[in-house]
Motif scaffolding. Structure first.
Motif, PDB file in Angstrom:
ATOM      1  N   GLY A 147      50.254  78.401   4.141  1.00 16.38           N
ATOM      2  CA  GLY A 147      49.432  79.589   3.929  1.00 16.38           C
ATOM      3  C   GLY A 147      49.674  80.141   2.563  1.00 16.38           C
ATOM      4  N   GLY A 148      49.220  81.283   2.200  1.00 16.64           N
ATOM      5  CA  GLY A 148      49.175  81.903   0.787  1.00 16.64           C
ATOM      6  C   GLY A 148      49.969  82.892   0.765  1.00 16.64           C
ATOM      7  N   GLU A 149      50.859  83.081   1.416  1.00 18.98           N
ATOM      8  CA  GLU A 149      51.868  84.419   1.626  1.00 18.98           C
ATOM      9  C   GLU A 149      52.627  84.562   0.124  1.00 18.98           C
ATOM     10  OE1 GLU A 149      51.478  83.799   5.891  1.00 18.98           O
ATOM     11  OE2 GLU A 149      51.409  82.379   4.112  1.00 18.98           O
ATOM     12  N   PHE A 150      52.840  83.331  -0.565  1.00 22.26           N
ATOM     13  CA  PHE A 150      53.664  83.344  -1.605  1.00 22.26           C
ATOM     14  C   PHE A 150      52.935  82.381  -2.733  1.00 22.26           C
ATOM     15  CE2 PHE A 150      57.155  83.858   1.374  1.00 22.26           C
ATOM     16  CZ  PHE A 150      57.287  85.153   1.410  1.00 22.26           C
ATOM     17  N   GLY A 151      51.565  82.374  -2.720  1.00 20.52           N
ATOM     18  CA  GLY A 151      50.894  81.884  -3.658  1.00 20.52           C
ATOM     19  C   GLY A 151      50.617  80.316  -3.515  1.00 20.52           C
ATOM     20  N   PRO A 152      50.053  79.810  -4.695  1.00 15.93           N
ATOM     21  CA  PRO A 152      49.644  78.132  -4.291  1.00 15.93           C
ATOM     22  C   PRO A 152      50.695  77.153  -4.071  1.00 15.93           C
ATOM     23  CG  PRO A 152      48.513  79.333  -6.417  1.00 15.93           C
ATOM     24  CD  PRO A 152      49.461  80.120  -5.789  1.00 15.93           C
ATOM     25  N   ALA A 153      51.927  77.782  -4.492  1.00 13.97           N
ATOM     26  CA  ALA A 153      53.188  76.656  -4.372  1.00 13.97           C
ATOM     27  C   ALA A 153      53.314  76.527  -2.908  1.00 13.97           C
ATOM     28  CB  ALA A 153      54.366  77.058  -5.226  1.00 13.97           C
ATOM     29  N   TRP A 154      53.174  77.760  -2.476  1.00 10.20           N
ATOM     30  CA  TRP A 154      53.762  78.053  -0.714  1.00 10.20           C
ATOM     31  C   TRP A 154      52.573  77.195  -0.008  1.00 10.20           C
ATOM     32  CZ3 TRP A 154      58.025  79.610   1.011  1.00 10.20           C
ATOM     33  CH2 TRP A 154      58.239  79.997   2.425  1.00 10.20           C
ATOM     34  N   HIS A 155      51.595  77.215  -0.176  1.00  9.90           N
ATOM     35  CA  HIS A 155      50.493  76.232   0.130  1.00  9.90           C
ATOM     36  C   HIS A 155      50.486  74.629   0.026  1.00  9.90           C
ATOM     37  CE1 HIS A 155      46.179  74.580  -0.264  1.00  9.90           C
ATOM     38  NE2 HIS A 155      46.360  74.532   0.915  1.00  9.90           N
ATOM     39  N   GLU A 156      50.792  74.304  -1.246  1.00  7.33           N
ATOM     40  CA  GLU A 156      50.769  72.917  -1.875  1.00  7.33           C
ATOM     41  C   GLU A 156      52.120  72.305  -0.962  1.00  7.33           C
ATOM     42  OE1 GLU A 156      50.402  73.030  -5.807  1.00  7.33           O
ATOM     43  OE2 GLU A 156      48.248  73.734  -5.736  1.00  7.33           O
ATOM     44  N   ALA A 157      53.068  73.171  -0.697  1.00  8.33           N
ATOM     45  CA  ALA A 157      54.280  72.458  -0.157  1.00  8.33           C
ATOM     46  C   ALA A 157      53.877  71.617   1.264  1.00  8.33           C
ATOM     47  CB  ALA A 157      55.498  73.547   0.184  1.00  8.33           C
ATOM     48  N   GLY A 158      52.739  71.933   1.760  1.00 13.28           N
ATOM     49  CA  GLY A 158      52.315  71.414   2.998  1.00 13.28           C
ATOM     50  C   GLY A 158      51.170  70.630   2.907  1.00 13.28           C
ATOM     51  N   LEU A 159      50.643  70.089   1.875  1.00 11.98           N
ATOM     52  CA  LEU A 159      49.593  69.425   1.858  1.00 11.98           C
ATOM     53  C   LEU A 159      49.338  67.962   2.241  1.00 11.98           C
ATOM     54  CD1 LEU A 159      47.492  70.489  -1.434  1.00 11.98           C
ATOM     55  CD2 LEU A 159      46.896  70.984   0.829  1.00 11.98           C
ATOM     56  N   LYS A 160      48.558  67.466   2.906  1.00 12.01           N
ATOM     57  CA  LYS A 160      48.408  66.092   3.342  1.00 12.01           C
ATOM     58  C   LYS A 160      49.701  65.676   3.889  1.00 12.01           C
ATOM     59  CE  LYS A 160      44.691  65.333  -0.070  1.00 12.01           C
ATOM     60  NZ  LYS A 160      44.097  64.423  -1.124  1.00 12.01           N
ATOM     61  N   THR A 161      50.263  64.529   3.139  1.00 14.84           N
ATOM     62  CA  THR A 161      51.400  63.853   3.805  1.00 14.84           C
ATOM     63  C   THR A 161      52.600  64.802   3.999  1.00 14.84           C
ATOM     64  OG1 THR A 161      51.756  62.683   1.751  1.00 14.84           O
ATOM     65  CG2 THR A 161      50.361  61.404   3.264  1.00 14.84           C
ATOM     66  N   LYS A 162      52.460  65.842   3.269  1.00 15.58           N
ATOM     67  CA  LYS A 162      53.941  66.683   3.290  1.00 15.58           C
ATOM     68  C   LYS A 162      53.692  67.740   4.558  1.00 15.58           C
ATOM     69  CE  LYS A 162      52.852  67.999  -1.089  1.00 15.58           C
ATOM     70  NZ  LYS A 162      53.174  68.629  -2.383  1.00 15.58           N
ATOM     71  N   ARG A 163      52.601  67.577   5.285  1.00 11.22           N
ATOM     72  CA  ARG A 163      52.450  68.664   6.108  1.00 11.22           C
ATOM     73  C   ARG A 163      53.467  68.920   7.201  1.00 11.22           C
ATOM     74  NH1 ARG A 163      47.954  70.891   5.776  1.00 11.22           N
ATOM     75  NH2 ARG A 163      47.162  72.641   7.141  1.00 11.22           N
ATOM     76  N   GLN A 164      54.360  67.848   7.562  1.00  9.00           N
ATOM     77  CA  GLN A 164      55.064  68.090   8.523  1.00  9.00           C
ATOM     78  C   GLN A 164      56.196  69.196   8.250  1.00  9.00           C
ATOM     79  OE1 GLN A 164      55.688  66.403  11.486  1.00  9.00           O
ATOM     80  NE2 GLN A 164      56.957  68.126  11.919  1.00  9.00           N
ATOM     81  N   ILE A 165      56.383  69.640   7.166  1.00 11.97           N
ATOM     82  CA  ILE A 165      57.078  70.852   6.737  1.00 11.97           C
ATOM     83  C   ILE A 165      56.580  72.104   7.320  1.00 11.97           C
ATOM     84  CG2 ILE A 165      56.315  71.361   4.587  1.00 11.97           C
ATOM     85  CD1 ILE A 165      59.902  70.933   5.478  1.00 11.97           C
ATOM     86  N   ILE A 166      55.169  72.299   7.507  1.00 17.60           N
ATOM     87  CA  ILE A 166      54.705  73.334   8.074  1.00 17.60           C
ATOM     88  C   ILE A 166      54.977  73.311   9.564  1.00 17.60           C
ATOM     89  CG2 ILE A 166      52.378  74.297   8.746  1.00 17.60           C
ATOM     90  CD1 ILE A 166      51.280  72.834   6.354  1.00 17.60           C
ATOM     91  N   TYR A 167      55.140  72.359  10.174  1.00 19.82           N
ATOM     92  CA  TYR A 167      55.384  72.354  11.536  1.00 19.82           C
ATOM     93  C   TYR A 167      56.906  72.425  11.705  1.00 19.82           C
ATOM     94  CZ  TYR A 167      50.827  70.303  11.139  1.00 19.82           C
ATOM     95  OH  TYR A 167      49.464  70.023  11.032  1.00 19.82           O
ATOM     96  N   ASP A 168      57.850  71.723  11.004  1.00 20.36           N
ATOM     97  CA  ASP A 168      59.092  72.301  10.871  1.00 20.36           C
ATOM     98  C   ASP A 168      59.519  73.797  10.822  1.00 20.36           C
ATOM     99  OD1 ASP A 168      59.403  69.501  10.984  1.00 20.36           O
ATOM    100  OD2 ASP A 168      60.453  69.235   8.968  1.00 20.36           O
ATOM    101  N   ASP A 169      58.648  74.269   9.617  1.00 20.42           N
ATOM    102  CA  ASP A 169      59.016  75.638   9.487  1.00 20.42           C
ATOM    103  C   ASP A 169      58.512  76.715  10.859  1.00 20.42           C
ATOM    104  OD1 ASP A 169      59.364  75.301   6.966  1.00 20.42           O
ATOM    105  OD2 ASP A 169      57.188  76.134   6.376  1.00 20.42           O
ATOM    106  N   PHE A 170      57.475  76.346  11.547  1.00 20.27           N
ATOM    107  CA  PHE A 170      57.135  77.116  12.849  1.00 20.27           C
ATOM    108  C   PHE A 170      58.176  76.938  13.849  1.00 20.27           C
ATOM    109  CE2 PHE A 170      54.405  77.535  16.506  1.00 20.27           C
ATOM    110  CZ  PHE A 170      53.967  78.632  16.404  1.00 20.27           C
ATOM    111  N   ALA A 171      58.624  75.706  13.890  1.00 16.10           N
ATOM    112  CA  ALA A 171      59.835  75.417  15.127  1.00 16.10           C
ATOM    113  C   ALA A 171      60.956  76.128  14.792  1.00 16.10           C
ATOM    114  CB  ALA A 171      60.041  73.941  15.195  1.00 16.10           C
ATOM    115  N   ALA A 172      61.478  76.172  13.298  1.00 15.00           N
ATOM    116  CA  ALA A 172      62.327  76.889  12.935  1.00 15.00           C
ATOM    117  C   ALA A 172      62.645  78.318  13.253  1.00 15.00           C
ATOM    118  CB  ALA A 172      62.501  76.632  11.379  1.00 15.00           C
TER     119      ALA A 172
END
Length: 707
Positions: free
Chosen positions: A518-543
């Motif tokens: 998402g964009g809560e903390f700007g572009p870097a917060w978004h880009e942390a989960g782009l494309k093949t890095k996307r698993q971290i988004i799902y990790d965050d949700f489970a965490a």
């Protein structure tokens, strides 16, 4: 700005026995590809049968009638705040209630608007228009011609699709203009070049739409001329992920300029200036957007670092460059107006006659500044900044502003604080509350707390939880959680009246997770989960869920999750990867087949976010997360509720259908519902929204309160 649109949103290892099945690589391997036939007879027969079962399961529940009645009463209440739009010295508003379920467009004076009971004049009644024409017209906004602000192009959607019909309307006469612009249905992007000329991109026929279904050929269309007589101004490429868009900027000093965006990728634009000699590409960063203009200074919001003229503008910042410099082609020397820190992001930018109103998120809390251009030694432009005093711990949005004056309206809302509206003069920013929505649910004894969960890489993920102050911390509280996690879209506190009435009043809890993507903390917060890095988004949700359980604020047996669109994808992945963490999963208008998503509706436009199966590394990753591909036989899943709409021409109902069909094929219990109207937003009328909310709350009550 001339154009205004007036519009009404732990470890992630696979659990269970065995490895996931090999996903289908193409349609030939997909036994349910026939459900991709959008409105085909066989597919619609399947939908009808599924709907019948789900309607019986939810609407026959004794709670449904009360939920629906409460939701409809809230949605149609006449004492809601009529959100303003400043046009032609008046306050305009689009309004829906029980008497006008599809809505009316109306106006009042600024003075009358400030009273408790404004006197409104209706200019367009969509219910009456729909009845007269035998269509279900859904309001999709209006594009207004400057500077007179009398003529507008009304955007009308048949049933809620993104595709619209454009009709010229006269605000003074309250009538469609006889012989005026009347442009047939298409996904189309339009703006007024002048009173008799439109800049328009639409479906011009074969070879004019991108793979994702958006127009990439921009033309000028003269008043009275046939579409076939429109003259081409600019042509993108069929391979573009999005399309081509016009935007006309004006300011309070009389400056005016026409720009074009070419959406090469979802996040990457080429920006052009329209001149008498043709179009000229501007040296702006690809990840940036023109946000307005004041005193001849063009406002640029960046999503990547930009170095020009010896200045470096950081990602997520707001800068200004002179319009004259863009026109002359000289080297740009951007002036930084706002640069965020690691826990800030821009939420909104609007120009008034002489100022800029900037709304930001600061650790997911709203703040507002007024920025003002000034002259310094040598004549160069400088800027001052003043904070605006508004309630804290809330989301603050710019409701309306205009370059014709410095008047502006700001809306303020929190989880437990009903929305209030504040009027402000940007030249002397001392806001005054002018409207307040009555409380829609009893918040007595409720509190809001913000915690942080630790994700798999050690990053702290903030989340809010709304619960009873005297809640027992024994894991027994039914709780629902939502998140989005994509496209740099922030999720911030809001007054969710229906959730409060149907869920919180019953002693239950609600969670909003501010996960990456998402964009809560700007572009870097978004880009942390782009494309093949996307698993971290799902990790965050489970965490976040695991942190809630560790605090004994709820437990898996009492925990449900929901999300829509990209958030629907999030729900599908969470359903597969962590079925042990939730007992209820609502998957709304979702993407679910990530192997074929590029072939469905506007899917090809989102390759910048998700990656493409045409890239081996990205395909391999998509195969690991695709919810449709990773359902497994023999796993104990929570019974999900999947809903979508037939009229969704953005994501498409095909994903939801196929996911449900595979669950059925594997003998896994589920509920599926497809509303026949409403588009991607499910917004055909207020009754549809109330129906969908009531069915969802019945589902959560059955899954979480009775277990």
């Amino acid at each position: 700005m001339k154009k205004r649109i007036l519009s009404l949103v732990s470890a992630a290892l696979l659990t269970g026995a065995g490895a996931p099945p090999s996903p289908p690589s193409d349609a030939a391997d997909d036994p349910f590809v026939w459900l991709e036939d959008w409105t085909g007879p066989r597919a619609m027969q399947w939908v009808e049968a599924e709907n019948k079962a789900t309607v019986a399961a939810f609407r026959n529940d004794p709670r449904y009638a009360g939920y629906y009645s409460d939701a409809l009463a809230i949605a149609s209440a006449k004492d809601r705040i009529a959100m303003p739009m400043l046009v032609h010295g008046r306050i305009y508003n689009f309004w829906r209630d029980a008497d006008h379920p599809q809505g009316i467009w109306r106006y009042t004076s600024e003075a009358d608007y400030a009273t408790d009971a404004p006197r409104w004049t209706t200019v367009l009644d969509l219910d009456a228009l729909s009845k007269a024409e035998g269509r279900k017209w859904v309001w999709k906004g209006a594009t207004i011609l400057d500077p007179e602000e009398r003529l507008v192009l009304v955007n009308l959607s048949d049933g809620g699709e993104d595709a619209v019909t454009l009709r010229e309307f006269d605000l003074e006469t309250g009538q469609f203009v006889k012989g005026g612009f009347d442009i047939p249905t298409s996904k189309q992007n339009v703006d007024w070049l002048d009173q008799d000329t439109l800049l328009i991109a639409r479906d011009w026929g074969e070879g004019s739409m991108t793979k994702s279904g958006y127009p990439f050929v921009m033309k000028t269309l003269k008043r009275g001329a046939a579409l076939s007589a429109a003259e081409e101004v600019y042509r993108g490429e069929a391979s573009d992920q999005v399309g081509t868009y016009p935007i006309i900027l004006t300011d309070g000093s009389g400056n005016r300029a026409a720009f074009l965006y070419r959406g090469v990728t979802f996040f990457g634009n080429e920006t052009y200036l329209v001149t008498d000699g043709g179009v000229k590409r501007l040296p702006l960063p690809t990840k940036s957007n023109v946000q307005g203009m004041v005193d001849g200074q063009v406002l640029i919001q960046t999503s990547e670092a930009w170095t020009s003229g010896g200045m470096t503008v950081p990602a997520g910042a707001l800068a200004a460059v002179p319009l004259k410099a863009l026109q002359s082609g000289e080297v740009l020397k951007p002036h930084i107006l706002f640069a965020p820190d690691a826990r800030q992001s821009i939420d909104g930018v609007t120009a008034t006659k002489g100022h800029v109103i900037l709304a930001i998120n600061d650790n997911v809390r709203g703040r507002v500044q007024v920025l003002t251009p000034k002259k310094v030694d040598g004549g160069a432009a400088g800027w001052t900044s003043r904070p605006v005093a508004l309630p804290d711990n809330a989301t603050i949005s710019i409701a309306s502003a205009t370059d014709k004056s410095d008047t502006a309206y700001l809306s303020v809302a929190g989880f437990l604080a009903p929305t209030t509206l504040w009027a402000m003069d940007a030249a002397d920013p001392k806001p005054v509350q002018v409207k307040a929505m009555p409380a829609r649910f009893d918040a007595t004894g409720l509190v809001v707390e913000q915690y942080e969960a630790t994700s798999t890489d050690g990053t702290k993920i903030p989340y809010f939880i709304v619960h009873r102050k005297d809640m027992k911390k024994d894991g027994s509280t039914p709780t629902i959680m939502t998140a989005y996690g994509g496209f740099e879209v922030p999720m911030t506190p809001s007054y969710a009246a229906i959730t409060g009435k149907l869920w919180l009043e019953r002693g239950n809890s609600f969670v909003l997770a501010n996960i990456r993507g998402g964009g809560e903390f700007g572009p870097a917060w978004h880009e942390a989960g782009l494309k093949t890095k996307r698993q971290i988004i799902y990790d965050d949700f489970a965490a976040v869920a695991q942190d809630i359980f560790a605090r004994k604020l709820s437990s898996p047996r009492k925990f449900g999750i929901y999300g829509g669109s990209n958030g629907g994808l999030l729900m599908g992945v969470a359903f597969n990867q962590h079925p042990e963490l939730w007992n209820g999963v609502v998957i709304q208008v979702p993407l679910l087949d990530m192997i074929r998503y590029e072939q469905i509706a506007a899917g090809a436009s989102w390759v910048d976010e998700y990656g493409s199966v045409s890239v081996p590394e990205e395909k391999a990753f998509l195969e690991t997360i695709s919810p449709y591909a990773n359902i497994r036989k023999g796993v104990k899943y929570p019974t999900p509720y999947i809903w979508t709409t037939t009229k969704d021409d953005r994501v498409g109902p095909q994903h939801a259908r196929k996911f449900a069909a595979r669950l059925k094929d594997y003998g896994i219990p589920y509920h599926f519902y497809e509303d026949t109207a409403g588009g991607h937003a499910g917004d055909a009328d207020i009754e549809q929204g109330a129906r969908l909310q009531a069915m969802q709350m019945v589902y959560f009550s059955q899954r979480l309160e009775e277990q």
